[in-house]
Design a protein around this motif. Structure first.
Motif, mmCIF file in Angstrom:
data_model
loop_
_atom_site.group_PDB
_atom_site.id
_atom_site.type_symbol
_atom_site.label_atom_id
_atom_site.label_comp_id
_atom_site.label_asym_id
_atom_site.label_seq_id
_atom_site.Cartn_x
_atom_site.Cartn_y
_atom_site.Cartn_z
ATOM 1 N N ALA A 39 17.565 19.805 -6.501
ATOM 2 C CA ALA A 39 18.034 19.521 -7.851
ATOM 3 C C ALA A 39 16.998 18.658 -8.577
ATOM 4 C CB ALA A 39 19.369 18.796 -7.795
ATOM 5 N N SER A 89 16.150 15.890 -10.005
ATOM 6 C CA SER A 89 16.649 14.535 -10.252
ATOM 7 C C SER A 89 15.830 13.816 -11.325
ATOM 8 C CB SER A 89 16.651 13.725 -8.956
ATOM 9 O OG SER A 89 15.355 13.693 -8.411
ATOM 10 N N TYR A 109 15.232 14.753 -14.209
ATOM 11 C CA TYR A 109 15.472 15.385 -15.504
ATOM 12 C C TYR A 109 15.471 14.396 -16.653
ATOM 13 C CZ TYR A 109 20.256 13.796 -16.302
ATOM 14 O OH TYR A 109 21.345 13.024 -16.566
ATOM 15 N N MET A 110 15.666 13.093 -16.367
ATOM 16 C CA MET A 110 15.659 12.134 -17.474
ATOM 17 C C MET A 110 14.275 11.988 -18.101
ATOM 18 S SD MET A 110 18.541 11.119 -18.605
ATOM 19 C CE MET A 110 18.282 9.546 -19.423
ATOM 20 N N GLY A 149 25.312 11.909 -17.758
ATOM 21 C CA GLY A 149 24.557 12.406 -16.609
ATOM 22 C C GLY A 149 25.431 12.614 -15.385
ATOM 23 N N GLY A 150 24.775 12.693 -14.221
ATOM 24 C CA GLY A 150 25.497 12.788 -12.955
ATOM 25 C C GLY A 150 26.385 14.010 -12.866
ATOM 26 N N LEU A 201 27.291 15.892 -16.180
ATOM 27 C CA LEU A 201 26.292 16.842 -16.661
ATOM 28 C C LEU A 201 26.341 18.127 -15.842
ATOM 29 C CD1 LEU A 201 23.797 17.779 -18.237
ATOM 30 C CD2 LEU A 201 22.383 16.357 -16.736
ATOM 31 N N ALA A 241 22.162 8.772 -19.772
ATOM 32 C CA ALA A 241 22.727 9.077 -18.453
ATOM 33 C C ALA A 241 23.321 7.798 -17.892
ATOM 34 C CB ALA A 241 21.659 9.643 -17.525
ATOM 35 N N ASP A 275 23.533 12.727 -8.513
ATOM 36 C CA ASP A 275 23.184 12.460 -9.908
ATOM 37 C C ASP A 275 22.220 13.479 -10.490
ATOM 38 O OD1 ASP A 275 24.742 10.163 -9.966
ATOM 39 O OD2 ASP A 275 23.141 9.010 -9.017
ATOM 40 N N ALA A 276 21.673 14.328 -9.651
ATOM 41 C CA ALA A 276 20.693 15.288 -10.144
ATOM 42 C C ALA A 276 21.410 16.564 -10.581
ATOM 43 C CB ALA A 276 19.685 15.607 -9.050
ATOM 44 N N PRO A 277 20.964 17.149 -11.665
ATOM 45 C CA PRO A 277 21.658 18.340 -12.187
ATOM 46 C C PRO A 277 21.319 19.590 -11.386
ATOM 47 C CG PRO A 277 19.833 17.754 -13.608
ATOM 48 C CD PRO A 277 19.871 16.713 -12.528
#
Lengths: 369, 369
Positions: A286, A288, A290-291, B252-253, B256, B272, B285-287
């Protein structure tokens, strides 16, 4: 004319978990039935399939996910595949004629392309196949081009890069799976057609990396093998000191995450070959980071080449001209026999292929059946 | 005029791990030095700070990450904060006059806004503060509006929704942290100004959810408390049966991730808040659902309101008019005393605030020092 012949076809027999095998993609030998008794009528063509393309996306088409850009292949159906073949017969179905399927220009002997499926013969409405046109002057007889650079593969590179990435000459473009069929063409388009400031590939192994630089015009190519996400990110920083303006991603996972950390503008999400055989998304897969999209005001944009279908002709014309100008290489990797379909698909995930993977259908075998 | 007074200020004393405390944001009492001996010269103003805004983004400004959209606050410096105050004095620095800082229109008594910092008095170049103008006719004296709906908070909602999301009336808009200062205004803009087909909030607790529907015009509000990612996704599917055209994400998390699974067009990454206090990004927490971007040809786009600075006036004018028309509520939550800065910041992460969190600077205390 009534046609009866044995044929072989590859059927999706079960939904795969992990890599596919010949239980998943099962070979069947059966008869071709022609002329068709079509429920809606219309003009039908019988196509002798010569070549089928093998694409990473096929793995997704096998999953039961109804939310994807294309419905899953139904269990028991012929595996969906782009193919190139020759028209053997054209007939008007005996049932009332429909509208869409009219295609009077098709003639016996025409070379056609379309979603022919993994089978030796395809019976299709005429509207589902289109004539292979505009092959480059330098290679007028290579119909396999309709599966590689002048087909879905080249169009994916073309529209993903130009339609979503929109590169300019001052850009740094990073490409994952850069030795692959799509990634390789993206490198060439960015480096040689647009003339981007920097084109950096990511590929597996020294041989592939050298090819990406030598043949495809990349300034450098990062060998990801054995690199941790952190090391991969360090390499990206080194080769992309001004950050990555466009990341063309075919790989996903830690590669995407490492690239996101240097992203300036857009990550074109073309595929995620590193994750397709996971039955469950692993945490490491995933993005992570992405921010970074917020920190750099960047975006990650999904892209499906089928959305550009109305513009395929333009892509084909441009790509054909660039082949003739020597800007684009045709890299095809042909294996023989539909029975090798599972093996072929898995080659894409292990990176064993060199260029566009194509299966040549073996028609000779039926003489021996 | 020579000015000498005690003042208090909140200094970033150390980089936080997890939630901040008064070791991280340390209160100091010191003297104000005026007039300034400015290295570049120019016009300086002395501002008595009346209010400072507290924002989730502050948590990011404290981290040492140099890749963000704004440099981190340096250790030992006054904590960066938007503030509203009153001009106490204007002076031309004794050193050679610079160009940018000229602002002859500023006068003693003017109400100004800007990055005044968490301190009772700010000494700033005149160019770093602007006059608070265009308060709504209905509330001409509420200078705190320059920190809430007519300030960074309202602008974030305005430009995030209109500049990135670009809603139309047939859209379904999903908003996380819908009871928060930004999310709440997004709901009102989408529901009442644009008149979107569906505006669905996500908030924590029955009281907040009821407020989102009753006051902010949402069709429904999902209470995320106690919901797993799967349950949250089921609720989103229920309330957004045609999918989510615009997801305005402050959280987020898993929020999202659950929303990505229904995304049709764009996820506006505004923040987020669920992750800011994690010292390390957790897998959850990763999409991981980011491949929905490809399946739905959608995009996730980062957004930083500072990029729209040249258009703030327009946002302020529109928002001010909408307040007068009763379309936008002003929701402010004021607490007293800069010494409560760490507590205030943490309230944002526990969701304890109701509306824009503002600290009123307590000047009276200095009479007692």
């Amino acid at each position: 004319m009534t046609f009866l012949s044995k044929q072989e076809r590859i059927v999706l027999a079960e939904r795969p978990h992990g890599l596919v095998d010949n239980q998943t993609l099962r070979r069947e030998v059966c008869a071709v039935s022609w002329p068709p008794v079509a429920p809606r009528g219309g003009v039908y063509v019988l196509v002798r399939v010569e070549y089928v393309g093998v694409e990473p996306a096929m793995r997704g088409w096998m999953s039961p996910d109804m939310n994807s850009y294309i419905p899953p292949v139904q269990l028991g159906s012929v595996m969906r595949a782009h193919g190139v073949g020759r028209v053997v017969d054209v007939c008007k179905s005996s049932v009332a004629v429909g509208g869409d399927d009219e295609c009077p220009s098709l003639q016996v002997g025409d070379v056609v392309e379309g979603m022919l499926g993994m089978q030796a013969y395809a019976v299709l409405p005429a509207g589902k196949v289109s004539l292979v046109r505009q092959l480059p002057k330098s290679m007028p007889d290579r119909s396999t081009l309709a599966l590689s650079v002048l087909g879905i593969t080249g169009s994916t590179a073309y529209f993903g890069l130009f339609g979503v990435g929109k590169p300019v000459s001052t850009d740094t473009v990073l490409v994952s799976a850069a030795a692959g069929a799509v990634g390789g063409t993206v490198c060439e388009l960015a480096a040689k057609v647009v003339g981007c400031k920097r084109v950096i590939g990511i590929a597996g192994g020294k041989t592939k990396c050298e090819m990406v630089v030598r043949e495809l015009g990349a300034s450098a190519c990062i060998d990801y093998k054995g690199l941790s996400e952190r090391q991969l990110h360090e390499a990206i920083k080194q080769y992309c000191p001004d950050g990555v303006d466009i990341f063309f991603d075919n790989v996903g996972g830690i590669t995407l995450n490492a690239a996101l950390r240097s992203l300036n503008r857009v990550a074109v999400i073309c595929g995620a070959i590193s994750t397709y055989n996971n039955t469950k998304m692993e945490p490491k897969d995933a993005p992570s980071q992405y921010m970074m999209l917020l920190k750099r005001r960047a975006r990650m944009e999904g892209f499906v080449v089928f959305d550009f279908e109305s513009e395929y002709e333009r892509a084909r014309r441009d790509l054909s001209a660039w082949i003739d100008q020597g800007l684009i290489h045709v890299r095809e990797h042909t294996i023989h026999g539909l029975d090798r379909a599972p093996e072929a698909l898995n080659m894409l995930f292990s990176g064993a292929n060199q260029g566009k993977l194509i299966i040549k259908v073996n028609h000779d075998q039926f003489a021996r059946l």
